[in-house]
Scaffold this active site. Structure first.
Site: not given
Ligand code: NAP
Length: 241
Positions: A142, A165
Site C-alpha cells: 500500500s 497497518y
Molecule cells: P478486502 O475486501 O477486505 O479483502 C481482503 C481479503 O483478504 C478477503 O478475501 C479476506 O478473506 C482475505 N483474508 C484476510 N485474512 C486472511 C487470512 N488470514 N488468510 C487468507 N485470506 C485472508 O480487502 P481489499 O481492499 O480487497 O484488499 C486486498 C489487498 O489490497 C490487501 O492486502 C490490502 O491491504 C491491499 N490494499 C487495499 C487498498 C484499498 O484501498 N482497498 C489500498 C491499498 C492496499 P475473507 O473473505 O475470508 O475475510
C-alpha cells in the site's frame, strides 16, 4: 505452450477476487485461495459461471498447516506455480486512536496476516515457483507503507496514521527488497504494488473501482524477462519507498 498457473491469496472478494478474474481472462489457470472453504467454492463457481478456468483452494495465511496443505494440493495437481499474488490482508487499526495508542494485540494480529502470513506463504511456494520457467511474485502492499509519503506534510496521506497497518506494509516493502536480492540471479521476479485507494470492504471511501484496483497486480504478474525485480509500483508508476 502450456497454460500458466497462478495463485491469488485472499481472493473471496475485493481486489483479490477481481485479480483472479483478470488473470483468468488472460487464459491463465487461476487458483483462488480462500481461508473459508465454502466462500472459496462459491467465489470460484461464480467465475466458472462467467466461463473462466478457476479452481479454489483453502489457504489461511496465518495457519501453517493450511499453507502446507495448499502447497501439496497444488504440487500434486500442477507440479509448479508461475504466479503468486500475495493479496490477503487486514486493516484493523482503531482510527480514533493516536499512533501510540494502538493496542499491541492490533499490532500482533495485523503482522500475523499482513507480514508473517505473506512471508510464510512465499517461503512455502518458492520451490514450486522455482519449477516455473519465469516465476512472478506480487506483494500487495500500500502507499500507506511508503515512509517517504507518510513523512511528507505535502502528501495527501500524511495525516493517515494507522500504524499497525502502515508499518505492516512498510515491512512488506522491505521484505520485497530482501527477497528480490535473493532471486536476482534466478528467473523469478518479485515486486510490491499499491493497488490505489480502492472501493472495497476494507476501504468504503476508496476512489478507484475494483477493476482498476486489480490492474497493477495483474500488470506485475505478467511482466517479461526484462521486467523489474524489487520495485514498488502503482499503475505503471514507481511509488517511493
Ligand atoms: P478486502 O475486501 O477486505 O479483502 C481482503 C481479503 O483478504 C478477503 O478475501 C479476506 O478473506 C482475505 N483474508 C484476510 N485474512 C486472511 C487470512 N488470514 N488468510 C487468507 N485470506 C485472508 O480487502 P481489499 O481492499 O480487497 O484488499 C486486498 C489487498 O489490497 C490487501 O492486502 C490490502 O491491504 C491491499 N490494499 C487495499 C487498498 C484499498 O484501498 N482497498 C489500498 C491499498 C492496499 P475473507 O473473505 O475470508 O475475510
Amino acid at each position: 505452450m502450456t497454460q500458466k498457473i497462478a495463485l491469488v491469496t485472499g481472493a473471496t472478494r475485493g481486489i483479490g477476487f477481481e485479480t483472479v478474474r483478470q488473470l483468468a481472462a488472460q487464459d491463465i489457470h487461476v487458483i483462488l485461495a480462500a481461508r473459508d472453504r465454502a466462500k472459496g467454492t462459491e467465489a470460484a463457481l461464480k467465475l466458472q459461471g462467467e466461463g473462466f478456468g478457476v479452481e479454489s483452494v483453502v489457504l489461511d495465511v496465518t495457519d501453517p498447516a493450511s499453507i502446507a496443505s495448499a502447497v501439496s494440493e497444488i504440487e500434486r495437481k500442477h507440479g509448479h506455480l508461475d504466479i503468486l499474488i500475495n493479496n490477503a490482508g487486514i486493516f484493523i487499526d482503531a482510527t480514533d486512536k493516536k499512533p501510540s495508542e494502538q493496542s499491541l494485540e492490533t499490532w500482533r494480529t495485523t503482522f500475523e496476516t499482513n507480514v508473517f502470513g505473506l512471508v510464510a506463504v512465499t517461503q512455502a511456494f518458492l520451490p514450486l515457483l522455482h519449477k516455473s520457467a519465469a516465476g512472478r511474485i506480487v506483494n500487495v502492499s500500500s502507499a500507506l507503507g511508503s515512509l517517504t509519503l507518510l513523512s511528507d506534510p505535502a502528501s495527501p496521506i500524511y495525516n493517515f496514521k494507522v500504524p499497525a497497518y502502515n508499518v505492516s506494509k512498510s515491512a512488506v516493502n522491505a521484505w520485497t527488497v530482501e527477497l528480490a536480492y535473493e532471486l536476482r540471479e534466478s528467473t523469478i521476479k518479485v515486486n510490491a504494488i499499491h493497488p490505489g485507494s480502492v472501493k472495497t470492504d476494507m476501504n468504503a471511501h476508496g476512489d478507484l473501482e475494483i477493476p482498476e484496483g486489480a490492474k497493477t497486480s495483474v500488470d506485475l504478474a505478467l511482466i517479461g524477462a526484462d521486467g523489474p525485480n524489487g520495485g514498488f509500483f502503482h499503475l505503471g508508476e514507481t511509488v517511493p519507498w
